[in-house]
Motif scaffolding. Structure first.
Motif, PDB file in Angstrom:
ATOM      1  N   CYS A   1     108.293  26.060  23.861  1.00 49.55           N
ATOM      2  CA  CYS A   1     108.991  25.045  24.648  1.00 49.55           C
ATOM      3  C   CYS A   1     110.223  24.582  23.876  1.00 49.55           C
ATOM      4  CB  CYS A   1     108.082  23.859  24.937  1.00 49.55           C
ATOM      5  SG  CYS A   1     108.943  22.569  25.853  1.00 49.55           S
TER       6      CYS A   1
ATOM      7  N   CYS B   1     110.387  20.319  23.790  1.00 47.85           N
ATOM      8  CA  CYS B   1     109.605  19.482  22.871  1.00 47.85           C
ATOM      9  C   CYS B   1     109.154  20.239  21.626  1.00 47.85           C
ATOM     10  CB  CYS B   1     108.405  18.865  23.587  1.00 47.85           C
ATOM     11  SG  CYS B   1     107.078  20.035  23.906  1.00 47.85           S
TER      12      CYS B   1
ATOM     13  N   CYS C   1     105.182  24.028  30.084  1.00 49.64           N
ATOM     14  CA  CYS C   1     104.688  23.418  28.844  1.00 49.64           C
ATOM     15  C   CYS C   1     103.592  22.394  29.148  1.00 49.64           C
ATOM     16  CB  CYS C   1     105.849  22.733  28.116  1.00 49.64           C
ATOM     17  SG  CYS C   1     105.325  21.873  26.619  1.00 49.64           S
TER      18      CYS C   1
ATOM     19  N   HIS D   1     106.886  22.548  21.347  1.00 49.59           N
ATOM     20  CA  HIS D   1     105.497  23.005  21.385  1.00 49.59           C
ATOM     21  C   HIS D   1     105.444  24.541  21.435  1.00 49.59           C
ATOM     22  CE1 HIS D   1     101.660  23.965  23.498  1.00 49.59           C
ATOM     23  NE2 HIS D   1     101.189  23.026  22.688  1.00 49.59           N
TER      24      HIS D   1
ATOM     25  N   GLN E   1     102.607  20.150  27.275  1.00 44.84           N
ATOM     26  CA  GLN E   1     102.897  18.876  26.614  1.00 44.84           C
ATOM     27  C   GLN E   1     103.934  18.042  27.385  1.00 44.84           C
ATOM     28  OE1 GLN E   1     102.126  19.187  22.331  1.00 44.84           O
ATOM     29  NE2 GLN E   1     104.227  18.458  22.106  1.00 44.84           N
ATOM     30  N   CYS E   2     105.008  18.726  27.847  1.00 44.37           N
ATOM     31  CA  CYS E   2     106.084  17.958  28.493  1.00 44.37           C
ATOM     32  C   CYS E   2     106.408  18.413  29.907  1.00 44.37           C
ATOM     33  CB  CYS E   2     107.346  17.977  27.626  1.00 44.37           C
ATOM     34  SG  CYS E   2     108.182  19.581  27.643  1.00 44.37           S
TER      35      CYS E   2
HETATM   36 ZN    ZN Z   1     107.331  20.958  25.979  1.00 46.90          ZN
END
Ligand code: ZN
Ligand code: ZN
Length: 403
Positions: free
Chosen positions: A313, A316, A336, A318, A338-339
């Protein structure tokens, strides 16, 4: 007369009767067809007609590969499928139905992605490869595999009521054209457009819905199988040429292809080494050692396809290590966790020097069963074939090789 001999004689008698009309053709040799090994890629409209013909002709050994499931829309162009097959594997169903037509055929199927999950060993196993697909990427993969293992392949392509059948034979025409040589700038453009999205999923592979009819698939598959019969008999074929058929005018003509000097598909290996190991028994480091022993310092491994190493990613930072063939990646994995932004895919197909995944087995990094991994040093190329997987992939077609 012993019971066994009697049964054998009855069997021969039955076969002789079945193929009697063929035997009236002066050059026909049914025994050659019985011993022939044919790989059929695709069990759609063309594949159905191809398989039907191979069964009627008495081809003895057939491996059929396809990843699709049967849909009702296939029923208008597929002699082997029935309404109750809806949702079933095309490859498995086709194999069963072909066996009904010619019970003595030795047939096995591969239900999966031919680019990413079908090991190159099956191309090495086959005498002839028949293509019945509607996408360039798969054709390119078949072409490269066939050229590497020196096997002829016969491509079929159909659209509305027009079609083309092309024979590519590295045996006869080492300086001749391969499929890649025939690709136009526009073909490459379309192919790269497909590749640029990179996360090719099953859904997208099935995306191209080409209009076709059972009549044109019958014409083109007929030519493909007739050329197969000629190849098996050692007769002259249209190798290096394409048979074009225009359905509206009923005109047909041959196009002669020429080799593209810049084509990347023409370096034949010096040798293919048979390893009695499975891809899950050999680590990357282990194979690097074997390759170095064979070709010396600076040798790199070349995989038959792109392997997805990680998803990154850029928003972010990741990262997720994946190690799988691209064919197994879903589009949803591109997001992603995470984001929620889109992730980049990092792929590779060559392995050189120290790599962080050296301790993983080839299977763990996404190399399919019964694959051939190539080792290259300069212009020297050799293959390592993982025959430990052969029995599993070839099923009833498997014959142990004599040492
Ligand atoms: Zn991300
Ligand atoms: Zn070429």
């Amino acid at each position: 007369m012993s019971e066994n001999i009697k049964i054998n004689l009855e069997e021969t008698e039955r076969e002789n009767e079945r193929f009697h009309r063929f035997s009236l053709i002066s050059w026909w040799d049914q025994e050659r067809l019985k011993n022939a090994k044919v790989l059929v890629i695709g069990a759609g409209a063309l594949g159905n007609e191809i398989l039907k013909n191979l069964a009627l002709l008495g081809i003895g050994n057939v491996l059929i590969a396809d990843l699709d499931k049967i849909e009702n829309s296939n029923l208008s162009r597929s002699i082997l499928y029935r309404a109750e097959d809806n949702g079933q594997s095309k490859a498995a169903t086709a194999a069963a139905r072909v066996k009904e037509i010619y019970p003595d055929m030795n047939i096995h199927f591969f239900d999966g992605n031919v680019i990413y999950d079908l090991g190159a060993g099956v191309y090495h196993w086959a005498d002839v490869v028949l293509g019945g697909l509607d996408n360039r990427e798969a054709r390119l993969s078949i072409n490269r595999n066939c050229w590497r293992v020196n096997k002829p392949w016969i491509d079929g392509a159909i659209e509305s009521i027009d079609g083309v059948a092309r024979v590519f034979d590295p045996n006869k025409h080492l300086d001749g054209p391969c499929y890649e040589c025939t690709m136009s700038e526009n073909d490459w453009k379309l192919l790269n457009k497909r590749r640029s999205c990179n996360l090719l999923t099953r859904d997208e592979m099935q995306g191209g819905k080409t209009p076709t009819t059972p009549t044109i698939s019958s014409v083109i598959a007929g030519i493909q199988c007739q050329e197969t019969v000629k190849l098996i008999h050692g007769l002259e074929t249209i190798a290096g040429k394409g048979f074009n058929f225009n359905g509206l005018s009923c005109n047909s003509y041959l196009i002669e292809y020429t080799q593209n000097e810049d084509c990347m598909s023409h370096d034949p290996p010096q040798d293919i080494i048979s390893l009695q190991k499975r891809t899950d028994e050999m680590t990357v480091a282990g194979l690097q050692t074997l390759a170095k022993e064979a070709l010396g310092e600076g040798t790199e491994l070349e995989l038959g396809r792109d392997i997805l190493e990680k998803l990154v990613c850029l928003s972010c930072g990741h990262e997720e290590n994946v190690f799988t063939s691209l064919g197994n990646v879903r589009l949803s994995q591109g997001i992603c966790p995470q984001c929620g932004k889109d992730r980049e895919v990092k792929t590779f197909y060559t392995i050189r020097g120290d790599v962080p995944f050296a301790d993983k087995t080839l299977a763990e990094i996404g190399v399919p069963k019964f694959d051939i991994v190539w080792a290259r040093n300069g212009v020297t190329l050799i293959g390592f074939e993982f025959n430990g997987d052969a029995a599993e992939v070839l099923g009833s077609l498997y014959r142990p090789t004599k040492e």
